[in-house]
Design a protein around this motif. Sequence first.
Motif, PDB file in Angstrom:
ATOM      1  N   PHE A  38       0.839  -1.206   0.000  1.00  0.00           N
ATOM      2  CA  PHE A  38       0.000   0.000   0.000  1.00  0.00           C
ATOM      3  C   PHE A  38       0.872   1.253   0.000  1.00  0.00           C
ATOM      4  N   GLY A  42       0.342   5.104   5.158  1.00  0.00           N
ATOM      5  CA  GLY A  42      -0.780   4.325   5.681  1.00  0.00           C
ATOM      6  C   GLY A  42      -0.326   3.356   6.765  1.00  0.00           C
ATOM      7  N   PRO A  43      -1.261   2.556   7.277  1.00  0.00           N
ATOM      8  CA  PRO A  43      -0.936   1.680   8.405  1.00  0.00           C
ATOM      9  C   PRO A  43       0.082   0.585   8.107  1.00  0.00           C
ATOM     10  N   ASP A  45       2.435   0.665   5.715  1.00  0.00           N
ATOM     11  CA  ASP A  45       3.705   1.366   5.507  1.00  0.00           C
ATOM     12  C   ASP A  45       4.333   1.748   6.853  1.00  0.00           C
ATOM     13  N   HIS A  94      -1.198  -8.144   5.437  1.00  0.00           N
ATOM     14  CA  HIS A  94      -2.134  -8.292   6.551  1.00  0.00           C
ATOM     15  C   HIS A  94      -3.289  -9.212   6.190  1.00  0.00           C
ATOM     16  N   ALA A 159      -8.895   0.787   0.704  1.00  0.00           N
ATOM     17  CA  ALA A 159      -7.639   0.571  -0.024  1.00  0.00           C
ATOM     18  C   ALA A 159      -7.838  -0.499  -1.091  1.00  0.00           C
ATOM     19  N   SER A 163      -9.086  -5.159   0.860  1.00  0.00           N
ATOM     20  CA  SER A 163      -8.189  -4.505   1.816  1.00  0.00           C
ATOM     21  C   SER A 163      -8.847  -4.501   3.199  1.00  0.00           C
ATOM     22  N   ALA A 164      -8.085  -4.124   4.195  1.00  0.00           N
ATOM     23  CA  ALA A 164      -8.611  -4.095   5.558  1.00  0.00           C
ATOM     24  C   ALA A 164      -9.791  -3.138   5.655  1.00  0.00           C
ATOM     25  N   SER A 165      -9.645  -1.957   5.058  1.00  0.00           N
ATOM     26  CA  SER A 165     -10.711  -0.956   5.152  1.00  0.00           C
ATOM     27  C   SER A 165     -11.964  -1.410   4.393  1.00  0.00           C
ATOM     28  N   GLY A 187      -4.188   3.064  -0.797  1.00  0.00           N
ATOM     29  CA  GLY A 187      -3.857   2.837   0.601  1.00  0.00           C
ATOM     30  C   GLY A 187      -4.677   3.807   1.429  1.00  0.00           C
ATOM     31  N   THR A 188      -4.829   3.518   2.723  1.00  0.00           N
ATOM     32  CA  THR A 188      -5.636   4.445   3.513  1.00  0.00           C
ATOM     33  C   THR A 188      -4.817   5.639   4.010  1.00  0.00           C
ATOM     34  N   GLY A 189      -3.521   5.678   3.673  1.00  0.00           N
ATOM     35  CA  GLY A 189      -2.746   6.906   3.909  1.00  0.00           C
ATOM     36  C   GLY A 189      -3.340   8.028   3.059  1.00  0.00           C
ATOM     37  N   GLN A 206      -7.894   1.171  10.256  1.00  0.00           N
ATOM     38  CA  GLN A 206      -7.101   0.674  11.377  1.00  0.00           C
ATOM     39  C   GLN A 206      -6.775   1.805  12.351  1.00  0.00           C
TER      40      GLN A 206
END
Length: 326
Positions: A38, A42-43, A45, A94, A159, A163-165, A187-189, A206
């Motif tokens: 990602f 973000g988480p 990274d 993840h 993401a 993805s996690a989100s 990515g969620t960044g 996250q």
Amino acid sequence: MLRRTALASLSAGFAALAAGPLRAQAYPSKPITIVVPFAAGGPTDLMARIVGERMAKELGQQFIIDNTTGAAGTIAVGKVARAAPDGYTIGIGHLGTHVANGSIYKTLNYDMLADLVPVARLPSNPMLVVTSNPFEAKTMKDVVEYLKANPDKISGGTAGVGSASHLGALAFFNATGAKYQLVPYRGTGPAMQDLIANQIQIMVDQSSNSLPQVRAGKIRAYAVTAKVRSPVMPEIPTAAEAGYPMDVAIWHGLWAPKGTPPEIIAKLNAAAIATFQDPDIRRRMEDLGQDLPTPAEMAPAAFGAFHKAEFAKWKKILEDANVKAE
Ligand code: ASP
């Protein structure tokens, strides 16, 4: 002539015998690349940078962060699966990249269980239901009621599918019966930047990514997706307290290409374990809501068994929910 050949093959045999231990002793003799699926900031990274910096100290070599983004991490995981199994390319990922994607994407050019070997389990964190500041709701119930009254008016970041989100959003939809439009990012960044700017209004992300922004007053938090409140964010209720039980935690891990020598895996694993014995790193992680695995849980074999069990568990959940990438 014959004697010469015999001698030559004998010495080749000795060289091969010596190569095993020598190779491990010399490792690592150059920088190690961690492929991050990602975008920077973000988480995942963040986890890679924390781990890479500390493991570099343990192993005496630099760790290079390679953000290979896109397609919810599948490009990055494929890159690691096809890399030379020499310990100089490893991957972080993840529950989404190394579990969910295996059930969601039908045309992956790798098998995440067979083509990778486990290096170490890394911390796990719950998710937070967060909105942009202009989205004025007092409670999680208000958020849900607004979404129900205004279906698909609101956009939320993910993401990518798997993805996690995205898993967090699906858990939210399931628990609340409400929906929002999903906008995929690398990515969620970057998604977090858009949430702060109110380009998107909601995210289930996250805690390691969202909590610092909540504390800075840049976004609002309504619920944590864990069974109990977290001691580092006790003011944030659980989703269950609002009547919408959710139990999602996103664990991370490190993997290497299949065929990476076990003695190299052992060195990497020992460095990862040492990383999470460091009191400063423990504090930093815990302050972001992360649960730290024990050294026994981090061991390659234990992590491999955990990974397989998670894969089977989520395969059923995702198939039952008919989640597809297309
Ligand atoms: N872990 C991803 C990232 O680092 C976000 C996600 O999977 O939702 O951006």
